[in-house]
Write a protein that holds these residues in place. Structure first.
Motif, PDB file in Angstrom:
ATOM      1  N   HIS A  58      48.721  -7.381  84.708  1.00  0.00           N
ATOM      2  CA  HIS A  58      49.023  -8.357  83.637  1.00  0.00           C
ATOM      3  C   HIS A  58      48.559  -9.774  83.965  1.00  0.00           C
ATOM      4  O   HIS A  58      49.014 -10.724  83.346  1.00  0.00           O
ATOM      5  CB  HIS A  58      50.522  -8.372  83.322  1.00  0.00           C
ATOM      6  N   ARG A  59      47.631  -9.916  84.898  1.00  0.00           N
ATOM      7  CA  ARG A  59      47.158 -11.253  85.264  1.00  0.00           C
ATOM      8  C   ARG A  59      45.766 -11.540  84.747  1.00  0.00           C
ATOM      9  O   ARG A  59      45.343 -12.689  84.736  1.00  0.00           O
ATOM     10  CB  ARG A  59      47.172 -11.424  86.785  1.00  0.00           C
ATOM     11  N   SER A  60      45.033 -10.496  84.326  1.00  0.00           N
ATOM     12  CA  SER A  60      43.642 -10.685  83.934  1.00  0.00           C
ATOM     13  C   SER A  60      43.338  -9.938  82.647  1.00  0.00           C
ATOM     14  O   SER A  60      44.010  -8.967  82.288  1.00  0.00           O
ATOM     15  CB  SER A  60      42.694 -10.184  85.036  1.00  0.00           C
ATOM     16  N   LEU A  61      42.294 -10.410  81.972  1.00  0.00           N
ATOM     17  CA  LEU A  61      41.696  -9.701  80.851  1.00  0.00           C
ATOM     18  C   LEU A  61      40.349  -9.179  81.333  1.00  0.00           C
ATOM     19  O   LEU A  61      39.508  -9.947  81.792  1.00  0.00           O
ATOM     20  CB  LEU A  61      41.519 -10.630  79.653  1.00  0.00           C
ATOM     21  N   VAL A  62      40.153  -7.860  81.246  1.00  0.00           N
ATOM     22  CA  VAL A  62      38.977  -7.211  81.818  1.00  0.00           C
ATOM     23  C   VAL A  62      38.117  -6.657  80.692  1.00  0.00           C
ATOM     24  O   VAL A  62      38.631  -6.083  79.729  1.00  0.00           O
ATOM     25  CB  VAL A  62      39.393  -6.076  82.782  1.00  0.00           C
ATOM     26  N   GLY A 180      45.897   5.183  79.285  1.00  0.00           N
ATOM     27  CA  GLY A 180      45.366   4.973  80.626  1.00  0.00           C
ATOM     28  C   GLY A 180      45.521   3.534  81.073  1.00  0.00           C
ATOM     29  O   GLY A 180      45.785   2.636  80.270  1.00  0.00           O
ATOM     30  N   GLU A 181      45.389   3.298  82.357  1.00  0.00           N
ATOM     31  CA  GLU A 181      45.433   1.941  82.896  1.00  0.00           C
ATOM     32  C   GLU A 181      44.019   1.358  82.890  1.00  0.00           C
ATOM     33  O   GLU A 181      43.039   2.083  83.005  1.00  0.00           O
ATOM     34  CB  GLU A 181      45.988   1.944  84.325  1.00  0.00           C
ATOM     35  N   TYR A 182      43.955   0.030  82.770  1.00  0.00           N
ATOM     36  CA  TYR A 182      42.640  -0.613  82.768  1.00  0.00           C
ATOM     37  C   TYR A 182      42.627  -1.735  83.788  1.00  0.00           C
ATOM     38  O   TYR A 182      43.500  -2.602  83.773  1.00  0.00           O
ATOM     39  CB  TYR A 182      42.295  -1.160  81.383  1.00  0.00           C
ATOM     40  N   ASP A 183      41.650  -1.704  84.681  1.00  0.00           N
ATOM     41  CA  ASP A 183      41.479  -2.780  85.642  1.00  0.00           C
ATOM     42  C   ASP A 183      40.000  -2.915  85.960  1.00  0.00           C
ATOM     43  O   ASP A 183      39.158  -2.288  85.321  1.00  0.00           O
ATOM     44  CB  ASP A 183      42.322  -2.561  86.913  1.00  0.00           C
ATOM     45  N   GLU A 184      39.693  -3.744  86.956  1.00  0.00           N
ATOM     46  CA  GLU A 184      38.296  -4.040  87.248  1.00  0.00           C
ATOM     47  C   GLU A 184      37.530  -2.836  87.785  1.00  0.00           C
ATOM     48  O   GLU A 184      36.305  -2.842  87.831  1.00  0.00           O
ATOM     49  CB  GLU A 184      38.193  -5.194  88.252  1.00  0.00           C
ATOM     50  N   ALA A 476      40.965 -14.086  89.164  1.00  0.00           N
ATOM     51  CA  ALA A 476      39.521 -14.216  88.978  1.00  0.00           C
ATOM     52  C   ALA A 476      38.747 -13.211  89.824  1.00  0.00           C
ATOM     53  O   ALA A 476      37.695 -12.719  89.412  1.00  0.00           O
ATOM     54  CB  ALA A 476      39.081 -15.640  89.312  1.00  0.00           C
ATOM     55  N   PHE A 477      39.232 -12.886  91.010  1.00  0.00           N
ATOM     56  CA  PHE A 477      38.508 -12.000  91.905  1.00  0.00           C
ATOM     57  C   PHE A 477      39.228 -10.670  92.134  1.00  0.00           C
ATOM     58  O   PHE A 477      38.765  -9.844  92.912  1.00  0.00           O
ATOM     59  CB  PHE A 477      38.272 -12.691  93.252  1.00  0.00           C
ATOM     60  N   GLY A 478      40.341 -10.458  91.444  1.00  0.00           N
ATOM     61  CA  GLY A 478      41.022  -9.172  91.530  1.00  0.00           C
ATOM     62  C   GLY A 478      41.866  -8.984  92.763  1.00  0.00           C
ATOM     63  O   GLY A 478      42.219  -7.848  93.109  1.00  0.00           O
ATOM     64  N   GLY A 479      42.205 -10.074  93.460  1.00  0.00           N
ATOM     65  CA  GLY A 479      43.041  -9.956  94.648  1.00  0.00           C
ATOM     66  C   GLY A 479      44.510  -9.820  94.294  1.00  0.00           C
ATOM     67  O   GLY A 479      44.947 -10.171  93.202  1.00  0.00           O
ATOM     68  N   GLN A 480      45.278  -9.307  95.238  1.00  0.00           N
ATOM     69  CA  GLN A 480      46.719  -9.135  95.030  1.00  0.00           C
ATOM     70  C   GLN A 480      47.556 -10.008  95.960  1.00  0.00           C
ATOM     71  O   GLN A 480      48.728 -10.234  95.697  1.00  0.00           O
ATOM     72  CB  GLN A 480      47.123  -7.668  95.232  1.00  0.00           C
ATOM     73  N   LYS A 481      46.962 -10.493  97.036  1.00  0.00           N
ATOM     74  CA  LYS A 481      47.735 -11.237  98.033  1.00  0.00           C
ATOM     75  C   LYS A 481      46.991 -12.521  98.391  1.00  0.00           C
ATOM     76  O   LYS A 481      45.764 -12.545  98.463  1.00  0.00           O
ATOM     77  CB  LYS A 481      47.965 -10.395  99.289  1.00  0.00           C
ATOM     78  N   LEU A 482      47.773 -13.567  98.644  1.00  0.00           N
ATOM     79  CA  LEU A 482      47.177 -14.850  99.008  1.00  0.00           C
ATOM     80  C   LEU A 482      48.110 -15.563  99.971  1.00  0.00           C
ATOM     81  O   LEU A 482      49.328 -15.575  99.783  1.00  0.00           O
ATOM     82  CB  LEU A 482      46.956 -15.718  97.763  1.00  0.00           C
ATOM     83  N   ALA A 483      47.528 -16.152 100.981  1.00  0.00           N
ATOM     84  CA  ALA A 483      48.289 -16.979 101.924  1.00  0.00           C
ATOM     85  C   ALA A 483      47.417 -18.152 102.337  1.00  0.00           C
ATOM     86  O   ALA A 483      46.203 -18.006 102.491  1.00  0.00           O
ATOM     87  CB  ALA A 483      48.712 -16.175 103.150  1.00  0.00           C
ATOM     88  N   PHE A 571      43.145  -7.741  99.242  1.00  0.00           N
ATOM     89  CA  PHE A 571      42.943  -6.782  98.157  1.00  0.00           C
ATOM     90  C   PHE A 571      43.609  -5.462  98.526  1.00  0.00           C
ATOM     91  O   PHE A 571      43.386  -4.934  99.620  1.00  0.00           O
ATOM     92  CB  PHE A 571      41.449  -6.552  97.913  1.00  0.00           C
ATOM     93  N   ASP A 572      44.380  -4.905  97.607  1.00  0.00           N
ATOM     94  CA  ASP A 572      45.048  -3.629  97.866  1.00  0.00           C
ATOM     95  C   ASP A 572      44.042  -2.493  98.012  1.00  0.00           C
ATOM     96  O   ASP A 572      44.210  -1.597  98.832  1.00  0.00           O
ATOM     97  CB  ASP A 572      46.034  -3.306  96.748  1.00  0.00           C
ATOM     98  N   ASP A 573      42.990  -2.504  97.185  1.00  0.00           N
ATOM     99  CA  ASP A 573      41.956  -1.471  97.243  1.00  0.00           C
ATOM    100  C   ASP A 573      40.731  -2.022  97.967  1.00  0.00           C
ATOM    101  O   ASP A 573      40.580  -3.232  98.149  1.00  0.00           O
ATOM    102  CB  ASP A 573      41.571  -1.031  95.827  1.00  0.00           C
ATOM    103  N   VAL A 574      39.847  -1.126  98.352  1.00  0.00           N
ATOM    104  CA  VAL A 574      38.606  -1.551  98.996  1.00  0.00           C
ATOM    105  C   VAL A 574      37.810  -2.402  98.008  1.00  0.00           C
ATOM    106  O   VAL A 574      37.582  -2.013  96.872  1.00  0.00           O
ATOM    107  CB  VAL A 574      37.786  -0.333  99.451  1.00  0.00           C
ATOM    108  N   HIS A 575      37.403  -3.565  98.462  1.00  0.00           N
ATOM    109  CA  HIS A 575      36.696  -4.519  97.603  1.00  0.00           C
ATOM    110  C   HIS A 575      35.376  -4.882  98.244  1.00  0.00           C
ATOM    111  O   HIS A 575      35.321  -5.246  99.418  1.00  0.00           O
ATOM    112  CB  HIS A 575      37.542  -5.774  97.408  1.00  0.00           C
ATOM    113  N   ARG A 576      34.296  -4.770  97.470  1.00  0.00           N
ATOM    114  CA  ARG A 576      32.976  -5.160  97.957  1.00  0.00           C
ATOM    115  C   ARG A 576      32.711  -6.608  97.568  1.00  0.00           C
ATOM    116  O   ARG A 576      33.028  -7.023  96.464  1.00  0.00           O
ATOM    117  CB  ARG A 576      31.888  -4.260  97.366  1.00  0.00           C
TER     118      ARG A 576
END
Length: 846
Positions: A58-62, A180-184, A476-483, A571-576
């Motif tokens: 719910h943070r992005s429009l894809v 279905g779910e929709y993401d990047e 903007a970049f599909g990340g889930q965690k930030l510090a 990123f929770d999933d593998v991100h290139r």
């Protein structure tokens, strides 16, 4: 990633099972998206359109579906943060259509978008919703009209209806669990703009022994014969072929049957008017070697490209270079002259973007010319220097299905044609040794930099910087965690985090910069570190504690050549991390570092100023018999959080002095002047002076100190046993009195001028007697002032609040009166409040 294709009738072909990107696969949803976006583009007369769906977090429009321009063209906007300033996000948040007729309105309402896409175009973004639920946004883009008008009212109404129908369909799918779910990770459905077929194709089955021929309707139409009039004989169609072509064709057909190879032959078909057109015939023998009857058959197709084959042949004979580009900028056709002109083979060009193949076209300005033509749908021309010193002129002519262009030598560089963003390069341009950058950021990436930069300029404190980064960077970049950790005494200290567990990050608190960890290595080297998998991380840092993430970006925050901190994106999933994304994140790291350094300097100054303010204000109020007193100070939300407002309670023999004052300004000078005035009032009050003399003497002292700032105050001297109170006002709002029966009134107390105006100023003194149980309220104007309101109305509003909220504990009343002020995020003035409840001992005993 394999994208879904669409056939001519608009039915989506689900290709996800053949590719890796099958996450979120939902065929019914994709069919609905295709139908909706194709219809929206047609009814709006647009050349491109997209549907954006809300991501699972719910943070992005894809981008879910695109018609016309593919998502790869604007790759930086493949994923749009919900809280961004783009029209697509604004339509989602507001629930209303965002209609931008042209470039002028876009610049006025969305200036950052105009900076990133400085082309003339119109657009409309409309929310896709059903009931109270909003699924995303549908957007269309059209060529800007000369008169500056956008969509008509009827077109806007139909566009809203199309979005609502899509929303209703998606709601139904969601209810059945088929949405279905929709993401990047979900591949978008890419739909070409509807168009007439470029080539007609007719199918046939020809029995060479009997002469029988089965033909479909399209083949009959190619031969100019109504299907109902065709008698099923090959001779009937052969009579329409140019007689000179028949012997050679029959010979080629027999050879194809005998040798079992593919037949490919050109024929001229007469048109009945003395002319003819050329077609291609392709056929083969069916794969049935044991069937003698089948071996005497030819099955195949007749291809009619109309005049296009002649056009291609003509273009191949021209000396200038001609080419065709697909909507995503890839070369679909190039004549041999272009090959010679660019000095590169066709097989190296076809299927690739020119600026990816030719280093001298890799400058961002040239790709931007292509994008300008595609977005605006207007021709663009520009000059380019091909090393070492040869100039070429390029001209791009956009259309619904792509773009046609030509290139030719330019003996004398001339200004390029005017057009949207047209470029002019002259012979005095870059030197021969100049080489363009190997990779250029896309406009969507530029928008990311602009948006975060804008948000960071508004961030004042270090924690506000973190919030701005979290709100922009994660979606903007599909990340889930930030510090973000900051450097203090050569060690890392956690500033703030989002998504990580506090227990995990606590283990790294106080890490020295010389420790061998990815965060410290990135910071000490000054180079970002991008880790795309756990295996890669553990291989480089064996034994390191790993969080639940699978990919990381470690961004060093360096400002003024000093390490400020480090930003960790997980990123929770593998991100290139493609090269473009790495470049953008590196640039954003520099912006974050500058903002963080500025904010930490502010925080340090704030701590110093706040300490000064606290030192000047009373740390506790005296306990007085017969009186209950409480005070509040609330700094403004803008500025240094320091000002000249103050309150004080001063025992003076049998009486008690109550004062609230306000020095103009919100800085250290105002606080210093306030400290001087507070000390003066205390000295004169404890010496036993009358209230009017206390204020007059304070005024003269203030004048003697050559003040640059004016001040106001309200001074009261109360006798707890008798309830008599004497009040003096110097340019200050009148005090309020709440009576035991709940009524409240504004005390009509005459006042003198502001302190610091006239040494001989007179300050009248008023006297009244308090009734047991009454509450006297002294305050500064920060509590009452509102925009577009007069002072009398402001005071009366506070009087009404005092009457309505009183009756309980004095502490609760003070908090209630300041409740609205505490919620304000844009309050410029400070607030001081002093409440005194008169409760003599005799009343308390009863």
């Amino acid at each position: 990633m394999i994208e879904g294709n669409v056939s001519a009738n608009g039915v989506a072909s689900n290709l996800y099972p053949f590719g890796a990107a099958s996450v979120g696969e939902a065929p019914e949803r994709d069919d609905a998206l295709v139908s909706a976006i194709v219809g929206a583009v047609e009814l709006a007369g647009a050349h491109t359109g997209s549907v954006f769906l809300l991501s699972a977090d719910h943070r992005s429009l894809v981008v879910a579906a695109s018609c016309g321009s593919p998502p790869s063209l604007l790759s930086g906007w493949r994923r749009i943060p919900v809280n961004s300033g783009l029209p697509v996000a604004e339509a989602y948040r507001s629930g209303r259509m965002v209609h931008l007729a042209g470039a002028e309105e876009t610049m006025r309402r969305f200036p950052q978008l105009s900076v990133a896409l400085p082309y003339p175009f119109g657009s409309a973004s409309v929310p896709v919703r059903a009931g109270e639920r909003t699924f995303g946004t549908m957007a269309v883009v059209w060529t800007a009209r000369p008169d500056g008008t956008g969509l008509s009212r009827a077109q806007r109404r139909k566009l809203r209806s199309a979005a609502d129908r899509l929303g209703t369909t998606l709601a139904g799918l969601r209810a059945r669990g088929a949405l279905g779910e929709y993401d990047e990770r979900t591949a978008p459905v890419v739909v070409p703009l509807p168009s007439a077929p470029v080539i007609r194709v007719g199918l046939f089955d020809w029995n060479l022994e009997t002469g029988a021929l089965t033909a479909d309707d399209e083949l009959c139409a190619i031969f100019g014969m109504p299907p109902r009039e065709f008698d099923g004989r090959a001779a009937t169609l052969a009579a329409m072929i140019e007689p000179a072509d028949l012997p050679g064709f029959r010979s080629a057909a027999r050879a194809a049957v005998q040798e079992r190879h593919v037949l490919a032959h050109c024929l001229r078909i007469r048109d009945g008017r003395g002319g003819h057109h050329t077609v291609e015939l392709w056929g083969r023998v069916p794969e049935s070697p044991d069937d003698l009857e089948a071996s005497a058959h030819l099955v195949g197709a007749v291809l009619d490209s109309g005049s296009r084959m002649a056009a291609v042949a003509a273009i191949e004979r021209l000396a200038d270079g001609f080419f065709a580009l697909s909507p995503d900028g890839r070369l679909a056709y190039a004549n041999h002259s272009l090959e010679n002109l660019l000095r590169v083979r066709q097989d190296e060009l076809l299927g690739r973007r020119p600026w990816d193949v030719l280093p001298w076209l890799a400058d961002p300005v040239y790709e931007d010319r292509y994008r300008a033509a595609l977005v605006s749908q207007q021709p663009v021309s520009f000059l380019v220097r091909r090393p070492p010193d040869n100039w070429l002129v390029f001209s791009l002519h956009p259309g619904a299905q792509g773009m046609t262009g030509w290139a030719a030598p330019a003996r004398q560089p001339v200004p390029a044609d005017t057009g949207p963003g047209a470029t002019t390069l002259t012979a005095g341009g870059p030197p021969a040794s100049w080489s363009p950058p190997p990779a250029a950021p896309r406009v969507g990436s530029l928008y990311r930099v602009l948006t975060l930069g804008s948000a960071l300029t508004e961030a004042v404190t270090a924690h506000e910087v973190f919030e701005a980064v979290a709100e922009q960077l994660l979606p903007a970049f599909g990340g889930q965690k930030l510090a973000i950790a900051v450097v203090e005494e050569r060690r890392l200290r956690l500033l703030d985090q989002r998504g990580y567990s506090k227990r995990f990050l606590a283990r790294f608190e106080g890490t020295p910069l010389h420790a061998r960890l990815p965060v410290t290595d990135a910071l000490t080297s000054g180079a970002p570190l991008f880790v795309e998998s756990r295996e890669e991380l553990l291989e480089t840092y064996p034994g390191i504690m790993v969080s639940q993430s699978n990919s990381w970006a470690f961004l060093p925050l360096i400002a003024s050549n000093r390490p400020v901190g480090v930003c960790l994106l997980g990123f929770d999933d593998v991100h290139r991390f493609p090269d473009e994304e790495r470049g953008v994140l590196t640039a954003l790291g520099g912006l974050i570092a500058q903002a963080l350094e500025r904010a930490r300097l502010y925080d340090a100054e704030f701590a110093l100023a706040r300490g000064l303010q606290n030192a000047l204000l009373p740390h506790g109020l005296p306990m007085l018999p017969g009186l209950d007193v409480t005070g509040r100070y609330l700094p403004g939300t803008r500025g240094m959080d320091i000002g000249g407002d103050w309150y004080d309670v001063i025992p003076a023999g049998d009486e008690v002095a109550l004062i609230v004052g306000d020095v103009e300004g919100h800085n250290v000078a105002a606080a210093a002047a306030m400290g001087q005035l507070r000390s003066a009032v205390r000295a004169f009050a404890t010496a036993g002076h009358r209230p009017s003399d206390v204020v007059a003497n304070t005024n003269r002292l203030h004048m003697d100190l050559d003040p640059a700032l004016l001040a106001s105050c309200c001074y009261a001297r109360l006798h707890p046993r008798s309830g008599v109170v004497r009040i003096v006002r110097a340019g200050h709002p009148p005090p309020l009195l709440r009576l035991p029966d709940g009524q409240a009134e504004v005390l009509d107390v005459p006042g003198g001028p502001l302190l610091g105006i006239d040494t001989a100023a007179h300050f009248p003194e008023s006297e009244l007697r308090l009734v047991p149980g009454s509450v006297l309220a002294l305050y500064t104007d920060g509590l009452i002032e509102r925009r577009d309101s007069d002072i009398d109305s402001d005071v009366d509003r506070l009087r009404a609040s005092l009457a309505r909220m009183g009756g309980g504990r004095l502490e609760d009343l003070a908090d209630a009166l300041l409740r609205d002020a505490r919620r304000s995020t844009d309050r410029a003035d400070d607030i001081a409040l002093l409440l005194t409840e008169y409760a003599p001992p005799s009343q308390t005993a009863t």
